[in-house]
Design a protein around this motif. Structure first.
Motif, PDB file in Angstrom:
ATOM      1  N   THR A 182      71.639  47.271  14.494  1.00 42.68           N
ATOM      2  CA  THR A 182      70.606  47.134  13.522  1.00 42.68           C
ATOM      3  C   THR A 182      69.817  48.458  13.006  1.00 42.68           C
ATOM      4  O   THR A 182      69.117  48.588  11.993  1.00 42.68           O
ATOM      5  CB  THR A 182      68.882  46.725  14.243  1.00 42.68           C
ATOM      6  OG1 THR A 182      68.767  47.346  16.031  1.00 42.68           O
ATOM      7  CG2 THR A 182      70.016  45.171  14.946  1.00 42.68           C
ATOM      8  N   GLY A 183      70.687  49.645  13.617  1.00 40.47           N
ATOM      9  CA  GLY A 183      70.072  51.445  13.124  1.00 40.47           C
ATOM     10  C   GLY A 183      68.476  51.709  13.520  1.00 40.47           C
ATOM     11  O   GLY A 183      67.359  52.431  12.698  1.00 40.47           O
ATOM     12  N   LEU A 184      67.518  50.108  14.296  1.00 42.44           N
ATOM     13  CA  LEU A 184      66.186  50.393  14.322  1.00 42.44           C
ATOM     14  C   LEU A 184      66.111  51.617  15.717  1.00 42.44           C
ATOM     15  O   LEU A 184      67.013  51.201  16.221  1.00 42.44           O
ATOM     16  CB  LEU A 184      65.647  49.115  15.146  1.00 42.44           C
ATOM     17  CG  LEU A 184      65.110  48.515  14.708  1.00 42.44           C
ATOM     18  CD1 LEU A 184      64.345  47.161  14.330  1.00 42.44           C
ATOM     19  CD2 LEU A 184      64.832  48.872  13.028  1.00 42.44           C
TER      20      LEU A 184
ATOM     21  N   ALA B 142      62.739  55.755  22.193  1.00 47.44           N
ATOM     22  CA  ALA B 142      62.951  56.294  21.101  1.00 47.44           C
ATOM     23  C   ALA B 142      61.461  55.219  21.023  1.00 47.44           C
ATOM     24  O   ALA B 142      60.051  56.320  20.228  1.00 47.44           O
ATOM     25  CB  ALA B 142      63.827  56.190  20.399  1.00 47.44           C
ATOM     26  N   PHE B 143      61.378  53.921  20.634  1.00 46.32           N
ATOM     27  CA  PHE B 143      59.829  54.136  19.909  1.00 46.32           C
ATOM     28  C   PHE B 143      58.640  53.976  20.987  1.00 46.32           C
ATOM     29  O   PHE B 143      58.206  54.084  20.277  1.00 46.32           O
ATOM     30  CB  PHE B 143      60.500  52.038  20.269  1.00 46.32           C
ATOM     31  CG  PHE B 143      59.428  51.260  19.856  1.00 46.32           C
ATOM     32  CD1 PHE B 143      58.431  51.208  18.780  1.00 46.32           C
ATOM     33  CD2 PHE B 143      58.427  50.460  21.070  1.00 46.32           C
ATOM     34  CE1 PHE B 143      57.386  50.584  18.440  1.00 46.32           C
ATOM     35  CE2 PHE B 143      57.467  49.366  20.361  1.00 46.32           C
ATOM     36  CZ  PHE B 143      56.695  49.699  19.455  1.00 46.32           C
TER      37      PHE B 143
ATOM     38  N   ASN C 246      53.611  56.148  22.635  1.00 48.38           N
ATOM     39  CA  ASN C 246      52.674  57.172  23.125  1.00 48.38           C
ATOM     40  C   ASN C 246      52.264  57.516  22.093  1.00 48.38           C
ATOM     41  O   ASN C 246      50.997  58.839  21.853  1.00 48.38           O
ATOM     42  CB  ASN C 246      53.370  57.501  24.049  1.00 48.38           C
ATOM     43  CG  ASN C 246      53.643  56.447  25.471  1.00 48.38           C
ATOM     44  OD1 ASN C 246      52.686  54.840  25.581  1.00 48.38           O
ATOM     45  ND2 ASN C 246      55.268  56.927  26.105  1.00 48.38           N
ATOM     46  N   LYS C 247      52.572  58.065  21.376  1.00 47.17           N
ATOM     47  CA  LYS C 247      52.336  59.330  20.224  1.00 47.17           C
ATOM     48  C   LYS C 247      51.249  58.923  19.440  1.00 47.17           C
ATOM     49  O   LYS C 247      50.433  59.446  18.871  1.00 47.17           O
ATOM     50  CB  LYS C 247      53.288  59.829  19.250  1.00 47.17           C
ATOM     51  CG  LYS C 247      54.065  61.538  20.015  1.00 47.17           C
ATOM     52  CD  LYS C 247      55.434  61.695  19.130  1.00 47.17           C
ATOM     53  CE  LYS C 247      56.390  62.715  20.419  1.00 47.17           C
ATOM     54  NZ  LYS C 247      57.354  63.409  19.198  1.00 47.17           N
ATOM     55  N   GLU C 248      51.355  57.941  19.009  1.00 49.05           N
ATOM     56  CA  GLU C 248      50.518  57.510  17.721  1.00 49.05           C
ATOM     57  C   GLU C 248      48.901  56.652  18.287  1.00 49.05           C
ATOM     58  O   GLU C 248      48.076  56.118  17.726  1.00 49.05           O
ATOM     59  CB  GLU C 248      50.456  55.583  17.514  1.00 49.05           C
ATOM     60  CG  GLU C 248      52.126  55.716  16.842  1.00 49.05           C
ATOM     61  CD  GLU C 248      51.346  56.948  14.769  1.00 49.05           C
ATOM     62  OE1 GLU C 248      50.302  56.555  14.599  1.00 49.05           O
ATOM     63  OE2 GLU C 248      52.460  57.378  15.282  1.00 49.05           O
TER      64      GLU C 248
ATOM     65  N   ILE D 136      56.267  52.071  12.652  1.00 49.81           N
ATOM     66  CA  ILE D 136      57.376  51.999  13.477  1.00 49.81           C
ATOM     67  C   ILE D 136      58.334  50.883  13.866  1.00 49.81           C
ATOM     68  O   ILE D 136      57.037  49.704  14.112  1.00 49.81           O
ATOM     69  CB  ILE D 136      56.184  52.738  14.256  1.00 49.81           C
ATOM     70  CG1 ILE D 136      55.945  54.535  14.430  1.00 49.81           C
ATOM     71  CG2 ILE D 136      57.769  53.138  15.841  1.00 49.81           C
ATOM     72  CD1 ILE D 136      55.407  54.293  15.935  1.00 49.81           C
ATOM     73  N   LEU D 137      59.281  50.732  13.492  1.00 44.27           N
ATOM     74  CA  LEU D 137      60.093  49.573  14.167  1.00 44.27           C
ATOM     75  C   LEU D 137      60.558  49.506  15.332  1.00 44.27           C
ATOM     76  O   LEU D 137      61.853  50.733  14.615  1.00 44.27           O
ATOM     77  CB  LEU D 137      60.321  48.788  12.658  1.00 44.27           C
ATOM     78  CG  LEU D 137      61.123  47.551  12.572  1.00 44.27           C
ATOM     79  CD1 LEU D 137      60.367  46.338  13.483  1.00 44.27           C
ATOM     80  CD2 LEU D 137      61.644  47.179  12.270  1.00 44.27           C
ATOM     81  N   GLY D 138      60.578  49.299  16.109  1.00 45.70           N
ATOM     82  CA  GLY D 138      61.819  49.299  17.477  1.00 45.70           C
ATOM     83  C   GLY D 138      62.158  47.832  17.854  1.00 45.70           C
ATOM     84  O   GLY D 138      61.243  46.922  17.616  1.00 45.70           O
ATOM     85  N   LEU D 139      62.535  48.079  19.103  1.00 43.97           N
ATOM     86  CA  LEU D 139      63.017  47.556  19.421  1.00 43.97           C
ATOM     87  C   LEU D 139      63.457  47.499  21.056  1.00 43.97           C
ATOM     88  O   LEU D 139      63.425  48.674  21.279  1.00 43.97           O
ATOM     89  CB  LEU D 139      64.507  46.185  19.270  1.00 43.97           C
ATOM     90  CG  LEU D 139      65.446  46.947  19.015  1.00 43.97           C
ATOM     91  CD1 LEU D 139      66.478  47.429  20.295  1.00 43.97           C
ATOM     92  CD2 LEU D 139      66.859  46.355  18.203  1.00 43.97           C
ATOM     93  N   SER D 140      62.591  46.388  21.862  1.00 41.48           N
ATOM     94  CA  SER D 140      62.831  46.477  22.858  1.00 41.48           C
ATOM     95  C   SER D 140      63.882  45.269  24.030  1.00 41.48           C
ATOM     96  O   SER D 140      63.749  44.411  23.244  1.00 41.48           O
ATOM     97  CB  SER D 140      61.570  46.225  23.897  1.00 41.48           C
ATOM     98  OG  SER D 140      61.729  46.310  25.270  1.00 41.48           O
TER      99      SER D 140
END
Length: 166
Positions: free
Chosen positions: A94-96, A101-102, A107-109, A162-166
């Motif tokens: 998906t390129g997410l 990384a997410f 955590n930074k946010e 931010i968009l990520g997957l788990s």
């Protein structure tokens, strides 16, 4: 190679500025030599004369070649590291952002939100019955569904989201 020099910022490829500075300096030396030639200075035309201006030009050209080789290796190294970082942080389908990384970005946010006392919004989405899609139509169709979902989600987000997957 020219694309690496022309695109990105200082953080992406800082070696490009080292490389560009060497090229500019060498260009100035070449222009200076042309000035000597057109001004009638015979020292600039005599390759057998290894004192004065020709010696400086020879030394500068030698140093320039070493700097170009070193700068080229630095640019290649930075490009490879950038590509490796991208592969390590992204899902290949998906390129997410991948989970690691997410969670790093998340955590930074959270830290930023706590520091500046601003709200932080989080949306968790679960694709219901996704296993049924894979079972009924196969994993290829399931992969297409995931890719289409990622494209739609990306289109709905702002640049800073931010968009990520788990």
């Amino acid at each position: 190679f020219p694309v690496t020099i022309a695109q990105g910022g200082v953080r992406s490829f800082p070696a490009r500025y080292f490389f560009a500075a060497g090229c500019v300096f060498h260009g100035l030396v070449v222009i200076g030599r042309l000035w000597f030639v057109f001004s009638g200075n015979s020292l600039a035309l005599a390759p057998s004369n290894i004192s004065g201006i020709p010696a400086i030009i020879l030394m500068e050209s030698t140093v320039f070649l070493v700097l170009v080789a070193f700068g080229n290796m630095m640019l290649i190294n930075e490009r490879i590291n950038s590509e490796l970082r991208f592969v390590a942080e992204r899902d290949s389908l998906t390129g997410l952002l991948n989970r690691r990384a997410f969670l790093t970005c998340f955590n930074k946010e959270i830290s930023t939100s706590d520091r500046v006392h601003s709200p932080l919004s989080v949306i968790l989405i679960d694709l219901d019955h996704f296993k049924k899609i894979n079972d009924a139509w196969g994993h290829r169709v399931g992969d297409e569904v995931l890719c289409k979902f990622a494209d739609i989600a990306r289109a709905c987000l702002r640049d800073e989201d931010i968009l990520g997957l788990s």
